[in-house]
Design a protein around this motif. Structure first.
Motif, PDB file in Angstrom:
ATOM      1  N   ARG A  66     -10.022 -89.618  10.174  1.00 32.21           N
ATOM      2  CA  ARG A  66      -9.151 -90.684  10.681  1.00 32.21           C
ATOM      3  C   ARG A  66      -8.030 -90.102  11.550  1.00 32.21           C
ATOM      4  O   ARG A  66      -7.686 -90.664  12.591  1.00 32.21           O
ATOM      5  N   PHE A  67      -7.482 -88.958  11.134  1.00 31.57           N
ATOM      6  CA  PHE A  67      -6.450 -88.284  11.922  1.00 31.57           C
ATOM      7  C   PHE A  67      -7.009 -87.905  13.293  1.00 31.57           C
ATOM      8  O   PHE A  67      -6.380 -88.158  14.327  1.00 31.57           O
ATOM      9  N   ALA A  68      -8.188 -87.293  13.316  1.00 37.22           N
ATOM     10  CA  ALA A  68      -8.795 -86.850  14.574  1.00 37.22           C
ATOM     11  C   ALA A  68      -9.057 -88.024  15.504  1.00 37.22           C
ATOM     12  O   ALA A  68      -8.819 -87.927  16.719  1.00 37.22           O
ATOM     13  N   GLU A  69      -9.533 -89.127  14.972  1.00 41.17           N
ATOM     14  CA  GLU A  69      -9.799 -90.306  15.802  1.00 41.17           C
ATOM     15  C   GLU A  69      -8.495 -90.865  16.373  1.00 41.17           C
ATOM     16  O   GLU A  69      -8.421 -91.199  17.559  1.00 41.17           O
ATOM     17  N   SER A  70      -7.466 -90.957  15.554  1.00 40.74           N
ATOM     18  CA  SER A  70      -6.172 -91.463  16.007  1.00 40.74           C
ATOM     19  C   SER A  70      -5.549 -90.523  17.039  1.00 40.74           C
ATOM     20  O   SER A  70      -5.013 -90.967  18.055  1.00 40.74           O
ATOM     21  N   MET A  71      -5.636 -89.237  16.784  1.00 36.25           N
ATOM     22  CA  MET A  71      -5.112 -88.234  17.707  1.00 36.25           C
ATOM     23  C   MET A  71      -5.812 -88.345  19.067  1.00 36.25           C
ATOM     24  O   MET A  71      -5.169 -88.286  20.114  1.00 36.25           O
ATOM     25  N   PHE A  72      -7.123 -88.534  19.051  1.00 35.26           N
ATOM     26  CA  PHE A  72      -7.899 -88.662  20.286  1.00 35.26           C
ATOM     27  C   PHE A  72      -7.449 -89.862  21.118  1.00 35.26           C
ATOM     28  O   PHE A  72      -7.395 -89.792  22.347  1.00 35.26           O
ATOM     29  N   LEU A  73      -7.105 -90.940  20.455  1.00 35.71           N
ATOM     30  CA  LEU A  73      -6.683 -92.152  21.160  1.00 35.71           C
ATOM     31  C   LEU A  73      -5.231 -92.100  21.622  1.00 35.71           C
ATOM     32  O   LEU A  73      -4.813 -92.931  22.426  1.00 35.71           O
ATOM     33  N   ASP A  74      -4.464 -91.133  21.131  1.00 32.53           N
ATOM     34  CA  ASP A  74      -3.055 -90.973  21.497  1.00 32.53           C
ATOM     35  C   ASP A  74      -2.960 -90.074  22.729  1.00 32.53           C
ATOM     36  O   ASP A  74      -3.013 -88.858  22.639  1.00 32.53           O
ATOM     37  N   HIS A  75      -2.809 -90.698  23.882  1.00 31.04           N
ATOM     38  CA  HIS A  75      -2.822 -89.936  25.139  1.00 31.04           C
ATOM     39  C   HIS A  75      -1.613 -89.024  25.320  1.00 31.04           C
ATOM     40  O   HIS A  75      -1.644 -88.129  26.173  1.00 31.04           O
ATOM     41  N   ALA A  76      -0.579 -89.217  24.536  1.00 35.40           N
ATOM     42  CA  ALA A  76       0.611 -88.378  24.642  1.00 35.40           C
ATOM     43  C   ALA A  76       0.584 -87.195  23.670  1.00 35.40           C
ATOM     44  O   ALA A  76       1.492 -86.358  23.687  1.00 35.40           O
ATOM     45  N   PHE A  77      -0.445 -87.103  22.828  1.00 38.25           N
ATOM     46  CA  PHE A  77      -0.517 -86.003  21.861  1.00 38.25           C
ATOM     47  C   PHE A  77      -0.468 -84.666  22.596  1.00 38.25           C
ATOM     48  O   PHE A  77      -1.133 -84.499  23.622  1.00 38.25           O
ATOM     49  N   PRO A  78       0.315 -83.692  22.091  1.00 42.92           N
ATOM     50  CA  PRO A  78       0.428 -82.382  22.764  1.00 42.92           C
ATOM     51  C   PRO A  78      -0.880 -81.578  22.658  1.00 42.92           C
ATOM     52  O   PRO A  78      -1.077 -80.788  21.743  1.00 42.92           O
ATOM     53  N   LYS A  79      -1.761 -81.804  23.595  1.00 46.27           N
ATOM     54  CA  LYS A  79      -3.130 -81.287  23.534  1.00 46.27           C
ATOM     55  C   LYS A  79      -3.251 -79.768  23.640  1.00 46.27           C
ATOM     56  O   LYS A  79      -4.201 -79.196  23.139  1.00 46.27           O
ATOM     57  N   MET A  80      -2.327 -79.124  24.267  1.00 48.77           N
ATOM     58  CA  MET A  80      -2.439 -77.677  24.465  1.00 48.77           C
ATOM     59  C   MET A  80      -1.625 -76.871  23.463  1.00 48.77           C
ATOM     60  O   MET A  80      -1.641 -75.652  23.487  1.00 48.77           O
ATOM     61  N   SER A  81      -0.950 -77.540  22.569  1.00 50.28           N
ATOM     62  CA  SER A  81      -0.043 -76.854  21.652  1.00 50.28           C
ATOM     63  C   SER A  81      -0.779 -76.190  20.491  1.00 50.28           C
ATOM     64  O   SER A  81      -1.766 -76.705  19.969  1.00 50.28           O
ATOM     65  N   ASP A  82      -0.240 -75.042  20.093  1.00 48.63           N
ATOM     66  CA  ASP A  82      -0.661 -74.402  18.842  1.00 48.63           C
ATOM     67  C   ASP A  82       0.582 -74.060  18.017  1.00 48.63           C
ATOM     68  O   ASP A  82       0.563 -73.190  17.172  1.00 48.63           O
ATOM     69  N   SER A  83       1.668 -74.793  18.287  1.00 48.63           N
ATOM     70  CA  SER A  83       2.939 -74.589  17.608  1.00 48.63           C
ATOM     71  C   SER A  83       3.069 -75.579  16.442  1.00 48.63           C
ATOM     72  O   SER A  83       3.087 -76.801  16.651  1.00 48.63           O
TER      73      SER A  83
END
Length: 74
Positions: A23-40
């Protein structure tokens, strides 16, 4: 090569809906502002705390982060 947390978490998409990581992964995918390149951890935690919805939760993030750390030995 180490993936960003976002790309790692995407591997949980399409799984069993009863799994909060899915559910987290699906929600994260739909959130276009999620920091996609971060590993912090700090950046991601702060984002999730302020942008959370019913599926983008700290509990699911913590589970995924532990798996991410183990896979990439952060």
């Amino acid at each position: 090569m180490k993936k960003s947390f976002y790309h790692f978490a995407l591997t949980y998409r399409g799984g069993e809906w009863s799994d909060e990581k899915v559910r987290f992964a699906e929600s994260m995918f739909l959130d276009h502002a999620f920091p996609k390149m971060s590993d912090s951890f700090e950046e991601l935690t702060n984002y999730i705390e302020f942008q959370s919805d019913e599926y983008l939760t700290i509990g699911a993030f913590d589970q995924l982060w532990d798996l991410y750390e183990n896979k990439f030995s952060i």
